[in-house]
Design a protein around this motif. Structure first.
Motif, mmCIF file in Angstrom:
data_model
loop_
_atom_site.group_PDB
_atom_site.id
_atom_site.type_symbol
_atom_site.label_atom_id
_atom_site.label_comp_id
_atom_site.label_asym_id
_atom_site.label_seq_id
_atom_site.Cartn_x
_atom_site.Cartn_y
_atom_site.Cartn_z
ATOM 1 N N HIS A 12 0.850 -1.194 0.000
ATOM 2 C CA HIS A 12 0.000 0.000 0.000
ATOM 3 C C HIS A 12 0.887 1.245 0.000
ATOM 4 O O HIS A 12 1.790 1.366 0.827
ATOM 5 C CB HIS A 12 -0.898 0.040 1.249
ATOM 6 N N LEU A 14 0.627 5.122 0.698
ATOM 7 C CA LEU A 14 -0.294 5.986 1.419
ATOM 8 C C LEU A 14 0.310 7.362 1.643
ATOM 9 O O LEU A 14 1.526 7.502 1.744
ATOM 10 C CB LEU A 14 -0.643 5.371 2.783
ATOM 11 N N ASP A 15 -0.553 8.343 1.771
ATOM 12 C CA ASP A 15 -0.154 9.690 2.141
ATOM 13 C C ASP A 15 -0.741 9.925 3.534
ATOM 14 O O ASP A 15 -1.968 9.972 3.686
ATOM 15 C CB ASP A 15 -0.695 10.705 1.130
ATOM 16 N N VAL A 16 0.123 10.004 4.539
ATOM 17 C CA VAL A 16 -0.345 10.112 5.918
ATOM 18 C C VAL A 16 0.240 11.346 6.592
ATOM 19 O O VAL A 16 1.330 11.805 6.256
ATOM 20 C CB VAL A 16 0.025 8.859 6.745
ATOM 21 N N ARG A 20 -0.030 10.562 12.508
ATOM 22 C CA ARG A 20 -1.068 9.532 12.375
ATOM 23 C C ARG A 20 -0.568 8.192 12.891
ATOM 24 O O ARG A 20 0.541 7.753 12.579
ATOM 25 C CB ARG A 20 -1.448 9.420 10.908
ATOM 26 N N ASP A 24 -4.808 3.754 13.351
ATOM 27 C CA ASP A 24 -5.787 4.546 12.603
ATOM 28 C C ASP A 24 -5.685 4.288 11.102
ATOM 29 O O ASP A 24 -6.697 4.207 10.409
ATOM 30 C CB ASP A 24 -5.620 6.032 12.910
ATOM 31 N N VAL A 25 -4.466 4.154 10.607
ATOM 32 C CA VAL A 25 -4.277 3.870 9.185
ATOM 33 C C VAL A 25 -4.863 2.499 8.855
ATOM 34 O O VAL A 25 -5.574 2.331 7.857
ATOM 35 C CB VAL A 25 -2.788 3.962 8.795
ATOM 36 N N ASP A 28 -8.946 2.901 9.546
ATOM 37 C CA ASP A 28 -9.688 3.901 8.770
ATOM 38 C C ASP A 28 -9.344 3.895 7.283
ATOM 39 O O ASP A 28 -10.228 3.994 6.444
ATOM 40 C CB ASP A 28 -9.448 5.304 9.342
ATOM 41 N N ASP A 29 -8.058 3.789 6.966
ATOM 42 C CA ASP A 29 -7.645 3.867 5.570
ATOM 43 C C ASP A 29 -7.728 2.517 4.863
ATOM 44 O O ASP A 29 -8.156 2.432 3.721
ATOM 45 C CB ASP A 29 -6.216 4.409 5.448
ATOM 46 N N LEU A 30 -7.302 1.463 5.565
ATOM 47 C CA LEU A 30 -7.266 0.141 4.937
ATOM 48 C C LEU A 30 -8.468 -0.719 5.315
ATOM 49 O O LEU A 30 -8.595 -1.844 4.833
ATOM 50 C CB LEU A 30 -5.956 -0.568 5.285
ATOM 51 N N ARG A 31 -9.315 -0.220 6.199
ATOM 52 C CA ARG A 31 -10.549 -0.908 6.616
ATOM 53 C C ARG A 31 -10.284 -2.280 7.231
ATOM 54 O O ARG A 31 -11.077 -3.197 7.102
ATOM 55 C CB ARG A 31 -11.532 -1.035 5.457
#
Length: 160
Positions: A12, A14-16, A20, A24-25, A28-31
């Motif tokens: 993956h 990602l722009d975090v 963060r 949370d990543v 929230d981002d990867l479910r």
């Protein structure tokens, strides 16, 4: 910040934000909601994941610290055909879960210990340390200890 991490075998990009958290990543981002957030202070262990093979608290690790790392969550325990991991089978057989909130953290802490020590079944002190690393408010720790021991024995029998 741009980061790349491999989660459960999938890469993956990602722009975090720099502050963060990995938890949370993941959620929230990867479910990947199997990583639970309990205390958010690294005490309860519900958010435990494996980062480059080591058990870490995802609520204490910044996502930017994971750049280039491999992360394994509880969703990554199942086999390629969806078969449960020996730990998942053992937790069920030993009734080592009740509400299930702490279970992902225990599974991941135990998975890391099993991967690091193929003879874990012969080391009750190491198993006790794994069990003592997380908090469960429902089952008590004896079924969890039995489940980890059972999975370690099963792993040893299948690799011999």
């Amino acid at each position: 910040m741009k980061i790349t991490l491999t989660v459960n075998g999938a890469e993956h990009a990602l722009d975090v934000e720099p502050r963060r958290l990995l938890a949370d990543v993941l959620r929230d981002d990867l479910r990947l909601t199997g990583t639970h957030l309990g205390c958010e202070h690294g005490i309860c262990g519900a958010c435990t994941v494996l980062m480059d093979g080591e058990a870490v608290r995802a609520c204490l690790v910044l996502a930017v610290q994971c750049d280039g790392s491999s992360v394994r969550t509880v969703e990554g325990l199942t086999g390629p055909d969806g078969e449960p991991h020996p730990l998942q089978r053992a937790f069920s057989a030993e009734h080592a879960l009740q509400c299930g909130f702490c279970t992902p953290g225990f599974l991941m802490a135990a998975a890391g210990a099993l991967e690091a020590d193929p003879d874990l079944a012969d080391n009750p002190e190491a198993i006790a340390a794994v069990v003592g690393s997380n908090i469960c408010r429902c089952t008590g720790y004896e079924p969890i200890r039995r489940a980890i021991t059972r999975a370690a024995q099963e792993q040893r029998e299948t690799t011999v």
